[in-house]
Design a protein around this motif. Structure first.
Motif, PDB file in Angstrom:
ATOM      1  N   SER A 138       0.825  -1.213   0.000  1.00 52.39           N
ATOM      2  CA  SER A 138       0.000   0.000   0.000  1.00 52.39           C
ATOM      3  C   SER A 138       0.854   1.257   0.000  1.00 52.39           C
ATOM      4  N   THR A 139       1.941   1.255   0.765  1.00 49.65           N
ATOM      5  CA  THR A 139       2.793   2.440   0.807  1.00 49.65           C
ATOM      6  C   THR A 139       3.526   2.648  -0.522  1.00 49.65           C
ATOM      7  N   SER A 140       3.976   1.555  -1.128  1.00 52.25           N
ATOM      8  CA  SER A 140       4.595   1.676  -2.456  1.00 52.25           C
ATOM      9  C   SER A 140       3.583   2.168  -3.485  1.00 52.25           C
ATOM     10  N   ALA A 141       2.358   1.661  -3.394  1.00 47.84           N
ATOM     11  CA  ALA A 141       1.313   2.068  -4.326  1.00 47.84           C
ATOM     12  C   ALA A 141       1.008   3.552  -4.195  1.00 47.84           C
ATOM     13  N   ILE A 175       9.685  -0.504   1.860  1.00 43.72           N
ATOM     14  CA  ILE A 175      10.520  -0.977   2.968  1.00 43.72           C
ATOM     15  C   ILE A 175      10.169  -0.258   4.264  1.00 43.72           C
ATOM     16  N   LEU A 176      10.019   1.050   4.189  1.00 42.34           N
ATOM     17  CA  LEU A 176       9.674   1.826   5.379  1.00 42.34           C
ATOM     18  C   LEU A 176       8.245   1.550   5.834  1.00 42.34           C
ATOM     19  N   GLY A 177       7.366   1.193   4.890  1.00 44.25           N
ATOM     20  CA  GLY A 177       6.006   0.814   5.269  1.00 44.25           C
ATOM     21  C   GLY A 177       5.994  -0.413   6.152  1.00 44.25           C
ATOM     22  N   ILE A 199       8.569   9.695   3.166  1.00 43.16           N
ATOM     23  CA  ILE A 199       7.993   9.647   4.513  1.00 43.16           C
ATOM     24  C   ILE A 199       6.475   9.677   4.449  1.00 43.16           C
ATOM     25  N   LEU A 200       5.935  10.570   3.626  1.00 43.22           N
ATOM     26  CA  LEU A 200       4.478  10.647   3.491  1.00 43.22           C
ATOM     27  C   LEU A 200       3.907   9.335   2.972  1.00 43.22           C
TER      28      LEU A 200
END
Length: 408
Positions: A129-132, A149-151, A200-201
């Motif tokens: 989801s974060t990559s998307a 990765i950070l997600g 970050i966002l």
């Protein structure tokens, strides 16, 4: 109605109300749904729901029996699997397929039921989801991979918060702090040169309270003033905590790894956005704990909302494309409710995620404090306000054109 029957009814309604509150039902929908259930069961009722409390008053026809209950509640989290099962149980009770005693026992089973998706799948869903979202924000491939990765780090903190009250109280700032510091470290050691604030966002998008802001405005529009105000203020504080943690993490990262300039990524082809919508819709299935039989509807809702909003934005200005997206989503969700006989919320929440302006609010907050625009965004405050209003108006118009079958 004898006293024993009244006690059984009140026990069921009380437990049902607490469970639906726990699963993140908006106050105006929760109150309307419980009123319908109480009417079917032959009692009079009054309900007041806020994000942190639930008050219930029940009485019989001639006031032979009266019952008052007020409970301090924690803000609910979206759980579409339990919400669907609870609604099915209520339907079975009202149709006479199950007794009130058995329904009460079944509620306990649903409440203790774990997520249908494992922790591993949920972790993958967070990263996906974060990559998307990074794709939808126009990030480059290095930023998209880093956001995923950070997600995963954000999911680790979320998992820890479920087991620790102390971590739960500081989830937003500590997660954003970790992400900000890790982003600086990755950029320093790998020397990629990416847009740190955008990463970050994207990594924090699951925690950004854009959906809560929209729900709060929807509650205000339905005259649930206390609940709507409380939800908006809670979302605002979550946003402040997220930004403070990220700002602190980046400040420490700059001290440790040196000042890092913002680098604008190369624009990817437009088809990447559609890939992002698909990945986001898949990820939200596990995050929202959606039942498998509802997954095709949920995925379709994200594409309908995004497509309607994107294509109409070419002809409408100032964020009014969100109105078309919300209207199309609302009609589709209510149609789903009529066909499947399930709460429209199950698919509506998936589509709203691609429409809500939580990210724009975060961007505006960053511009106001730091004076830096990490993406090109003119009149961000005005656009955010218009999108919020457009979402609420679109859903209201959709309920007029295609009335929902259920209060939920």
């Amino acid at each position: 109605m004898d006293k024993k029957e009244f006690i059984q009814i009140r026990r069921f309604i009380l437990k049902l109300g607490k469970m639906l509150h726990k699963y993140g039902s908006p106050s105006f929908r929760l109150e309307a749904y419980l009123t319908e259930i109480a009417t079917y069961l032959g009692v009079h009722a009054s309900f007041i729901s806020t994000p942190t409390s639930l008050s219930i008053v029940l009485w019989s026809d001639r006031h032979e029996d009266e019952y008052n209950h007020a409970a301090r509640m924690q803000p609910g989290e979206l759980d579409m699997n339990s919400l669907s099962l609870t609604d099915e149980l209520a339907n079975q009770l009202l149709s006479g397929e199950i007794s009130l005693v058995d329904a009460d026992k079944r509620l306990n089973e649903i409440d203790a039921m774990p997520s249908p998706y494992s922790k591993g799948l949920t972790a993958v869903a967070f990263s996906m989801s974060t990559s998307a979202f990074a794709m939808l924000m126009g990030a480059g491939w290095p930023e998209i991979i880093c956001s995923g990765i950070l997600g995963f780090i954000v999911y680790v903190w979320t998992l820890w918060a479920m087991r620790s009250k102390r971590v739960n109280l500081m989830l937003e700032p500590v997660a954003s702090f970790s992400v900000g510091l890790a982003a600086c470290a990755i950029n320093f050691y790998l020397d990629i040169g990416f847009n740190i604030w955008l990463i970050i966002l994207s990594s924090l998008i699951i925690l950004v309270p854009g959906l809560s802001l929209t729900m709060g405005l929807a509650e205000l529009s339905s005259r649930n003033l206390v609940s709507g105000t409380a939800r908006i203020m809670d979302a605002t504080m979550q946003l402040f905590k997220l930004y403070f943690g990220a700002f602190l993490g980046i400040s420490l990262g700059y001290q440790l790894f040196g000042q890092q300039e913002l680098v604008v990524a190369e624009t990817l082809p437009f088809w990447v956005n559609w890939l992002g919508v698909f990945m986001l819709s898949i990820g939200l299935v596990a995050i929202f704990r959606t039942r498998m039989k509802h997954v095709p509807w949920a995925i379709a809702s994200t594409f309908i909302a995004y497509a309607a909003s994107t294509f109409s934005s070419a002809y409408l200005e100032n964020g009014l494309g969100a109105f078309v997206g919300a209207f199309s989503l609302g009609v589709f969700a209510n149609l789903f409710s009529r066909i499947v006989n399930a709460p429209s919320t199950i698919v509506a929440m998936h589509g709203l995620i691609v429409l809500v302006p939580g990210s724009k609010t975060y961007i505006g907050l960053n511009s106001f404090i730091s004076g830096q625009d990490f993406i090109k965004a003119d009149h961000i405050g005005q656009e955010t306000f218009m999108i919020l209003m457009s979402l609420v108006a679109g859903l209201i118009f959709a309920n007029v054109v295609m009335p929902t079958r259920k209060a939920l």
